[in-house]
Design a protein around this motif. Sequence first.
Motif, mmCIF file in Angstrom:
data_model
loop_
_atom_site.group_PDB
_atom_site.id
_atom_site.type_symbol
_atom_site.label_atom_id
_atom_site.label_comp_id
_atom_site.label_asym_id
_atom_site.label_seq_id
_atom_site.Cartn_x
_atom_site.Cartn_y
_atom_site.Cartn_z
ATOM 1 N N GLN A 137 0.858 -1.179 0.000
ATOM 2 C CA GLN A 137 0.000 0.000 0.000
ATOM 3 C C GLN A 137 0.893 1.227 0.000
ATOM 4 O OE1 GLN A 137 -2.420 -0.359 3.501
ATOM 5 N NE2 GLN A 137 -2.996 -2.448 3.012
ATOM 6 N N VAL A 138 0.608 2.170 -0.901
ATOM 7 C CA VAL A 138 1.454 3.351 -1.065
ATOM 8 C C VAL A 138 0.602 4.599 -0.847
ATOM 9 C CG1 VAL A 138 3.010 4.565 -2.637
ATOM 10 C CG2 VAL A 138 2.850 2.081 -2.735
ATOM 11 N N SER A 139 1.209 5.612 -0.230
ATOM 12 C CA SER A 139 0.485 6.863 0.010
ATOM 13 C C SER A 139 0.152 7.561 -1.301
ATOM 14 C CB SER A 139 1.307 7.792 0.906
ATOM 15 O OG SER A 139 2.429 8.299 0.214
ATOM 16 N N LEU A 140 -0.907 8.330 -1.262
ATOM 17 C CA LEU A 140 -1.354 9.068 -2.443
ATOM 18 C C LEU A 140 -0.264 9.992 -2.986
ATOM 19 C CD1 LEU A 140 -4.786 10.516 -3.117
ATOM 20 C CD2 LEU A 140 -2.866 12.054 -3.185
ATOM 21 N N PRO A 141 0.396 10.824 -2.149
ATOM 22 C CA PRO A 141 1.425 11.715 -2.697
ATOM 23 C C PRO A 141 2.592 10.951 -3.329
ATOM 24 C CG PRO A 141 0.935 12.327 -0.423
ATOM 25 C CD PRO A 141 0.175 11.084 -0.729
ATOM 26 N N ALA A 142 2.957 9.795 -2.742
ATOM 27 C CA ALA A 142 4.072 9.020 -3.296
ATOM 28 C C ALA A 142 3.703 8.452 -4.670
ATOM 29 C CB ALA A 142 4.476 7.904 -2.335
ATOM 30 N N LEU A 143 2.486 7.926 -4.802
ATOM 31 C CA LEU A 143 2.055 7.404 -6.110
ATOM 32 C C LEU A 143 2.043 8.507 -7.158
ATOM 33 C CD1 LEU A 143 -0.865 4.889 -5.381
ATOM 34 C CD2 LEU A 143 1.441 4.375 -6.183
ATOM 35 N N GLN A 144 1.551 9.672 -6.779
ATOM 36 C CA GLN A 144 1.513 10.784 -7.729
ATOM 37 C C GLN A 144 2.918 11.204 -8.131
ATOM 38 O OE1 GLN A 144 -1.033 13.543 -5.531
ATOM 39 N NE2 GLN A 144 -2.693 13.109 -6.956
ATOM 40 N N LEU A 145 3.833 11.222 -7.180
ATOM 41 C CA LEU A 145 5.198 11.651 -7.449
ATOM 42 C C LEU A 145 5.909 10.719 -8.433
ATOM 43 C CD1 LEU A 145 7.068 13.956 -6.599
ATOM 44 C CD2 LEU A 145 7.961 12.471 -4.822
ATOM 45 N N ILE A 146 5.598 9.427 -8.374
ATOM 46 C CA ILE A 146 6.254 8.499 -9.299
ATOM 47 C C ILE A 146 5.447 8.298 -10.585
ATOM 48 C CG2 ILE A 146 7.546 7.344 -7.467
ATOM 49 C CD1 ILE A 146 5.588 4.959 -7.733
ATOM 50 N N GLY A 147 4.417 9.096 -10.757
ATOM 51 C CA GLY A 147 3.672 9.091 -12.017
ATOM 52 C C GLY A 147 2.769 7.897 -12.232
ATOM 53 N N VAL A 148 2.126 7.443 -11.167
ATOM 54 C CA VAL A 148 1.233 6.291 -11.256
ATOM 55 C C VAL A 148 -0.201 6.760 -11.085
ATOM 56 C CG1 VAL A 148 0.547 4.154 -10.099
ATOM 57 C CG2 VAL A 148 2.962 4.676 -10.402
ATOM 58 N N SER A 149 -1.085 6.258 -11.925
ATOM 59 C CA SER A 149 -2.510 6.549 -11.774
ATOM 60 C C SER A 149 -2.992 5.899 -10.482
ATOM 61 C CB SER A 149 -3.291 5.984 -12.965
ATOM 62 O OG SER A 149 -4.681 6.048 -12.699
ATOM 63 N N LEU A 150 -3.862 6.566 -9.778
ATOM 64 C CA LEU A 150 -4.331 6.075 -8.486
ATOM 65 C C LEU A 150 -5.164 4.805 -8.608
ATOM 66 C CD1 LEU A 150 -5.251 9.461 -6.797
ATOM 67 C CD2 LEU A 150 -3.097 8.201 -6.730
ATOM 68 N N THR A 151 -5.602 4.464 -9.806
ATOM 69 C CA THR A 151 -6.401 3.256 -9.999
ATOM 70 C C THR A 151 -5.581 2.109 -10.581
ATOM 71 O OG1 THR A 151 -7.126 4.040 -12.167
ATOM 72 C CG2 THR A 151 -8.554 4.538 -10.277
ATOM 73 N N ASP A 152 -4.310 2.346 -10.902
ATOM 74 C CA ASP A 152 -3.441 1.294 -11.447
ATOM 75 C C ASP A 152 -2.894 0.402 -10.342
ATOM 76 O OD1 ASP A 152 -3.803 2.220 -13.993
ATOM 77 O OD2 ASP A 152 -1.828 3.139 -14.179
ATOM 78 N N LEU A 153 -2.392 -0.751 -10.745
ATOM 79 C CA LEU A 153 -1.695 -1.676 -9.852
ATOM 80 C C LEU A 153 -0.326 -1.958 -10.469
ATOM 81 C CD1 LEU A 153 -4.602 -4.161 -9.032
ATOM 82 C CD2 LEU A 153 -3.648 -2.397 -7.542
ATOM 83 N N PRO A 154 0.579 -0.970 -10.426
ATOM 84 C CA PRO A 154 1.873 -1.142 -11.068
ATOM 85 C C PRO A 154 2.850 -1.975 -10.231
ATOM 86 C CG PRO A 154 1.845 0.910 -9.904
ATOM 87 C CD PRO A 154 0.457 0.322 -9.757
ATOM 88 N N THR A 155 3.834 -2.525 -10.906
ATOM 89 C CA THR A 155 4.946 -3.165 -10.210
ATOM 90 C C THR A 155 5.990 -2.077 -9.980
ATOM 91 O OG1 THR A 155 4.523 -5.280 -11.272
ATOM 92 C CG2 THR A 155 6.726 -4.942 -10.362
ATOM 93 N N ILE A 156 6.389 -1.900 -8.725
ATOM 94 C CA ILE A 156 7.399 -0.883 -8.396
ATOM 95 C C ILE A 156 8.570 -1.544 -7.687
ATOM 96 C CG2 ILE A 156 5.731 1.017 -8.262
ATOM 97 C CD1 ILE A 156 5.910 0.799 -5.196
ATOM 98 N N GLU A 157 9.709 -0.880 -7.724
ATOM 99 C CA GLU A 157 10.914 -1.351 -7.040
ATOM 100 C C GLU A 157 11.006 -0.659 -5.690
ATOM 101 O OE1 GLU A 157 13.901 -0.222 -9.840
ATOM 102 O OE2 GLU A 157 13.419 -1.862 -11.207
#
Length: 167
Positions: A143-163
Amino acid sequence: MTKPILRLPGALMLLALAACTPADKTPQTAPGATTASDQRAASAAGTALVTAAARPSPAARTAAEFDTTTREQRVAAAAPPTTGERRLGTTIASLGDPSQPGFWIKTPLAKSETDGRIVNPANGKSAKVRLIPLDGPASGGSQVSLPALQLIGVSLTDLPTIEVYGS
């Protein structure tokens, strides 16, 4: 006896009225402001990565209203790493609780609460975050915070693989 279909308009009207009633009447901090307790918590943690962002208003409905981080906090979180980091692994990321302010990730890849970084391999953007342990197998999602997801350029409805990297 009333037919169930006739009860529907009354139930809808009650729901509409309930939505108009404020659930919490406690004073709210302005977006982007910090409270003394937030500042003490950040100071006690000994890191600038734990942001002292205010909790969003209970009336918040949009991503912009939930993101109470300041421009300075976003710039600091996006800064390149200054110390050595080790790769903890990859994880499927989803939006965490948007009412929890700051830059953080709750992940089974973390064994203790510490500073770290998340990277979106799709675009190379990264964010300094607080790593918070989450029960479950290492292959479990995070689970990732909203500001962190936005900062890495991820849509809030996506389920991306992150490092995920730890200090």
